[in-house]
Design an enzyme around this catalytic site. Structure first.
Site, PDB file in Angstrom:
ATOM      1  N   LYS A 253       0.848  -1.198   0.000  1.00  0.00           N
ATOM      2  CA  LYS A 253       0.000   0.000   0.000  1.00  0.00           C
ATOM      3  C   LYS A 253       0.882   1.246   0.000  1.00  0.00           C
ATOM      4  O   LYS A 253       1.980   1.215   0.553  1.00  0.00           O
ATOM      5  CB  LYS A 253      -0.840   0.045   1.291  1.00  0.00           C
ATOM      6  N   ARG A 327      -9.882 -11.698   3.086  1.00  0.00           N
ATOM      7  CA  ARG A 327     -10.751 -12.793   2.627  1.00  0.00           C
ATOM      8  C   ARG A 327     -10.032 -14.139   2.718  1.00  0.00           C
ATOM      9  O   ARG A 327     -10.668 -15.174   2.882  1.00  0.00           O
ATOM     10  CB  ARG A 327     -11.247 -12.492   1.204  1.00  0.00           C
TER      11      ARG A 327
HETATM   12  N1  BES Z   1      -7.733  -3.731   4.947  1.00  0.00           N
HETATM   13  C1  BES Z   1      -8.058  -3.381   3.625  1.00  0.00           C
HETATM   14  C2  BES Z   1      -9.398  -2.656   3.483  1.00  0.00           C
HETATM   15  C3  BES Z   1      -9.571  -1.353   4.234  1.00  0.00           C
HETATM   16  C4  BES Z   1      -9.550  -0.160   3.552  1.00  0.00           C
HETATM   17  C5  BES Z   1      -9.824  -1.332   5.571  1.00  0.00           C
HETATM   18  C6  BES Z   1      -9.755   1.028   4.203  1.00  0.00           C
HETATM   19  C7  BES Z   1     -10.029  -0.134   6.240  1.00  0.00           C
HETATM   20  C8  BES Z   1     -10.001   1.045   5.571  1.00  0.00           C
HETATM   21  C9  BES Z   1      -8.111  -4.630   2.745  1.00  0.00           C
HETATM   22  O1  BES Z   1      -7.314  -5.689   3.126  1.00  0.00           O
HETATM   23  C10 BES Z   1      -7.656  -4.216   1.392  1.00  0.00           C
HETATM   24  O2  BES Z   1      -6.551  -3.816   1.274  1.00  0.00           O
HETATM   25  N2  BES Z   1      -8.552  -4.342   0.405  1.00  0.00           N
HETATM   26  C11 BES Z   1      -8.251  -3.983  -0.913  1.00  0.00           C
HETATM   27  C12 BES Z   1      -8.813  -5.059  -1.815  1.00  0.00           C
HETATM   28  C13 BES Z   1      -8.342  -4.983  -3.233  1.00  0.00           C
HETATM   29  C14 BES Z   1      -6.874  -5.311  -3.312  1.00  0.00           C
HETATM   30  C15 BES Z   1      -9.139  -5.951  -4.051  1.00  0.00           C
HETATM   31  C16 BES Z   1      -8.899  -2.637  -1.219  1.00  0.00           C
HETATM   32  O3  BES Z   1      -9.983  -2.364  -0.703  1.00  0.00           O
HETATM   33  O4  BES Z   1      -8.297  -1.848  -1.933  1.00  0.00           O
HETATM   34 ZN    ZN Z   2      -5.330  -5.545   2.380  1.00  0.00          ZN
END
Ligand code: BES
Ligand code: ZN
Ligand code: ZN
Length: 471
Positions: A253, A327
């Site tokens: 990220k 997931r």
């Molecule tokens: N932990 C994140 C989601 C999240 C985003 C939690 C903002 C709290 C605040 C999750 O693991 C994630 O990174 N999801 C990705 C999924 C994508 C790679 C398909 C996302 O939402 O960008």
């Molecule tokens: Zn994530």
């Protein structure tokens, strides 16, 4: 910071008093001079919801909630007023609420708002701030059970907030498991913790894949509350995402977005808080909490985009983004839940940014499969607790988006409907009535959100508690 709520049968001239009132209520329990009475009347006429009188050594606060026809919204306004009044009485150690309002539920709800508002995360301040304990007395109320219940529920929300606010530097997966066990000891539920070896022997491939890049061990905790007088034959199972920190892994990220990722165990924190509330209030229901936990980080050994992982249920997943890790660990926990032959499974997770983008922090994105009736009940509970659900469509069409060329499914579904494709992914691992709650929006806020405060909000604890209690 503790809130103690008690009954009381007298009001003295020295007591700080809150009068929960409406325009028709005569304020008789307190002697007010004619000027004061006039002032209150005038303010009421102007529809001021909070009227403050400073009587030399004491404060008198008249709370005059505005009329709202929707009962649930009326109750929510009372919680918010509880928060606003709490701000005004900062520094006072005791306050007495005069229940001029005939509906005691209104007083309880107002007090709930005050109790929830009484929170500050100070664990990492080098200069220790003095704990401010507040005792709220309720005048002429005979039922003390309800007061204890509010107190315990507020403590449960505080526990969840503390867990979520604690930074990764101080909360590894093993710490989360240990704290769950401590919460169990003080409230009465039993906790079993699986360590890495046990998780390996169970072949929880999803959890192990995410943990591959970590220098810390994963845990899988089972929290169980099974009172002798349990009214349900099949247990209610709650599953919480316990990513103690989400860097994204090799699909790293950017800093902005990673900076709050200590929040990524909020699902787990909510399940632990709800179990605490259920057990400490001795709710006669058999409830099990499952918490898979690890951090998600890159390293020489980290799982990589393109990998294929064999999951706990023997199905295979093509990992196309290591940041879609929640997931992966939830899937194993959901498959594990099967062994309990559950009546209903509810999972909670900060699963997708897409959920947060869809509805912001004002509610919880939900999906369900085989659980329409349960979802209706949960939705109702959501309105009552103001931890509301916004149900997404869950059409078969979305299943297409997570088909993989080389494995059974893939772990991302493309740029659209991200919250739904994440839910669809999870639905491959259930064979029982199931509700999925994506709390990525409301779990953590960067500016004060009423009585929920700033930082972790604890959203979901009161929802689960009320649902389990009333269901
Ligand atoms: N932990 C994140 C989601 C999240 C985003 C939690 C903002 C709290 C605040 C999750 O693991 C994630 O990174 N999801 C990705 C999924 C994508 C790679 C398909 C996302 O939402 O960008
Ligand atoms: Zn994530
Ligand atoms: Zn995550």
């Amino acid at each position: 910071m503790k809130t103690i709520i008690k009954n009381k049968n007298t009001i003295t001239e020295k007591d700080h008093v809150i009068i929960l009132s409406d325009k028709k209520t005569k304020i008789s329990s307190i002697s007010l001079n004619s000027q004061e009475k006039k002032f209150i009347k005038e303010q009421q006429k102007e529809n001021k919801e909070i009227i403050i009188l400073n009587q030399y050594i004491r404060k008198i606060i008249v709370v005059n909630p505005k009329k709202i026809n929707n009962h649930n919204l009326y109750l929510e306004n009372l919680r918010c007023l509880g928060d606003k009044v709490f701000e005004k009485i900062k520094g006072l150690n005791t306050i007495t609420i005069n229940n001029a309002d005939k509906e005691i539920i209104n007083t309880y709800t107002f007090v709930e708002g005050m109790a929830l508002s009484n929170y500050k995360f100070t664990n990492h301040k080098s200069k220790k701030e003095k704990e401010q304990n507040v005792t709220i007395y309720i005048y002429k109320n005979d039922d003390s059970n309800n007061l204890l219940e509010i107190e315990r529920l507020a403590n449960a929300v505080k526990l969840t907030k503390d867990l979520v606010n604690t930074p990764f530097s101080h909360l590894k997966a093993t710490d989360l498991a240990r704290l769950a066990k401590e919460a169990g000891k003080s409230s009465g539920f039993k906790t079993t913790i699986f360590n890495k070896k046990k998780i390996q022997s169970l072949k929880m491939g999803g959890l192990l894949a995410v943990n591959q890049g970590s220098i810390d061990e994963p845990t899988f905790s089972i929290l169980e509350w099974k009172p002798k007088n349990a009214k349900n034959k099949k247990p209610i199972v709650l599953v919480g995402k316990g990513i103690v920190y989400d860097t994204g892994g090799l699909s790293l990220k950017p800093t902005k977005g990673m900076d709050i990722m200590k929040v990524d165990m909020a699902g787990a924190g909510t399940v632990i808080g709800a179990m605490y509330a259920i057990a400490s209030n001795k709710i006669p229901k058999h409830v099990i909490g499952l918490v898979p936990a690890t951090d998600n980080r890159p390293s020489g050994n980290a799982y990589a985009p393109g990998d294929v992982v064999t999951m706990f249920n023997k199905s295979t997943v093509e990992v196309l983004n290591t940041d879609a890790e929640g997931r992966m660990i939830l899937a194993d926990a959901l498959s594990y839940a099967e062994k309990y032959n559950p009546e209903i499974v509810i999972d909670l997770a900060t699963l997708t940014g897409a959920a947060a983008r869809a509805i912001g922090h004002f509610g919880i994105v939900s999906m369900q499969k085989n659980a329409k009736k349960y979802h209706e009940k949960l939705e109702e509970t959501g309105h009552r607790t103001h931890e509301r659900l916004a149900e997404m469509p869950f059409w078969d069409d979305y299943d297409e988006l997570i088909k993989s060329d080389i494995a059974d499914i893939k772990n991302i579904g493309g740029p659209f409907a991200g919250a739904i494709t994440a839910g669809k992914f999870l639905s491959n691992f259930i064979n029982y009535p199931w509700i999925h709650l994506d709390i990525a929006g409301p779990a953590y806020v960067t500016s004060k959100y009423g009585y929920r405060g700033k930082g972790a909000t604890g959203m979901g604890v009161r929802l689960l508690y009320e649902f389990v209690k009333k269901h």
